[in-house]
Design an enzyme around this catalytic site. Structure first.
Site: not given
Length: 398
Positions: A307, A217, A92, A95
């Protein structure tokens, strides 16, 4: 890069400005643009030719190369018994922390080879592929906003982490669906409607038989593991979508979270709480067409999603702290590629057998694990007793 015109450097570091900065003083902590990343990877491969190799797996929608740097004792080709590992960043575009961390990891590994025992052992026994940015178009268009900025999608407005073949949609609807556009309903887009960046990843995985992977991410601090999706079958257990290798995935996620300075506490972000800093992907939220499920189901590569920051695009002054928090975890996770059992399938004359089914009793995978071109197989398993069943596919008559 802030350098005054009268800055002087030792003779050993006189290979050019970019090489000088990266090799002698460390890579600067900031958000390097795509052209700078390309130049950096080119210089690293030029200055460490014995342990690095740069190659492109394809181009983005806007024509930017998807550059990969390989690190290892034999970077240009696979060697029997040496597992293939990969990190993928910036899927993404907005990110961006993972993109920074992977460049820093390259800097750390190249400088540490032959001087750091862990790094040397890792690169001598593993072939490491690092793709700093899967979505360079998204990054270049992104706004540096903490949570709600532009740049998540590629140039076609597609979320790349909803664009992979999905085994659960195939089973539920009789065909793979994907290609979810911004604002579109799940399931729109036929199987052939893959984005260029996704096609590049899929072709890459046909060329390299990866054993272990992680994609980086932002927007939370947690290690998420498959499955990300479910169709309500036997995999659905107490709200989680459980793989046959769930024990291994939990171990992999905990390896990262407990090697991270904060993730294992589970409360790094004020709006979420994750026991041990890990979560089953589906239990967190259903995600059709995700990359980690595709890796595991179709390519026999165990992948988790990392993440790494509450804020997707934190201020550059905070980037060194993210590196310090994640460096031991990135290294610890890479070492897990050597977990379990590896070997070769040979026929009665000692010839490697490709495409033999290699099953572990009690672990019925949606797509069976198979031996590679050299008869190799890798099964990541926790310590214990296992029964392997190996069978060769019957030859079809002409």
């Amino acid at each position: 890069m802030m350098l005054s015109t009268d800055t002087t450097f030792p003779v050993a570091c006189s290979w050019g400005l970019w090489t000088l900065l990266s090799l002698c003083y460390g890579l600067e902590f900031r958000y390097h643009n795509t052209a700078e990343v390309e130049k950096y990877l080119r210089e690293v491969s030029r200055n460490y030719p014995n342990i690095t190799y740069r190659y492109s797996i394809g181009r983005s929608v806007e024509g930017r190369h998807l550059w990969v740097l390989v690190l290892g004792k034999s970077p240009r080709e696979h060697k029997v018994g040496i597992p293939e590992f990969k990190y993928v960043g910036n899927m993404h575009g907005n990110e961006a922390v993972g993109r920074v961390l992977l460049l820093q990891l390259i800097d750390y590994l190249t400088k540490g080879y032959r001087s750091n025992a862990l790094v040397t052992r890792l690169l001598d026994t593993t072939r490491v592929h690092i793709l700093p940015s899967m979505n360079p178009d998204g990054f270049e268009s992104s706004s540096r906003d903490c949570m709600n900025g532009f740049g998540r999608y590629n140039s076609h407005g597609v979320d790349l982490n909803r664009n992979f073949p999905d085994a659960f949609l195939r089973r539920a609807r009789g065909g793979v669906r994907g290609g979810v556009r911004a604002g579109a309903t799940v399931g729109e887009g036929e199987e052939e409607n893959r984005e260029k960046e996704v096609e590049a990843i899929m072709e890459w995985m046909k060329m390299e038989r990866f054993v272990l992977s992680a994609n980086l991410h932002g927007g939370a601090v947690v290690a998420s593991y498959p499955y990300d999706n479910s169709n309500g079958g036997s995999e659905l257990q107490e709200g989680a979508s459980v793989t046959p290798d769930n024990d291994v995935f939990v171990h992999l996620a905990k390896t990262y979270s407990y090697s991270h300075t904060q993730m294992h506490k589970g409360n790094a972000c004020s709006d979420s709480s994750f026991p041990h800093g890990i979560t089953n992907g589906f239990q967190w939220y259903a995600l059709p067409g995700g990359m980690q499920d595709y890796n595991y189901v179709w390519q026999q590569c165990l992948e988790i999603t990392l993440e790494l920051s509450c804020c997707k695009f934190p201020p550059e002054r905070e980037l060194p702290s993210y590196w310090e928090a994640n460096r031991p975890a990135l290294l610890a996770y890479m070492q897990q590629v050597h977990l379990g059992v590896k070997g070769q399938v040979l026929d009665g004359e000692g010839v490697p057998v490709q495409d033999a089914v290699v099953e572990v009793e009690g672990r019925k995978n949606l797509c069976p694990f198979r031996s590679g071109p050299h008869g190799e197989y890798y099964r990541l398993l926790l310590p214990g007793n296992y029964t392997f069943k190996v069978r060769q596919r019957p030859l079809l008559a002409n």
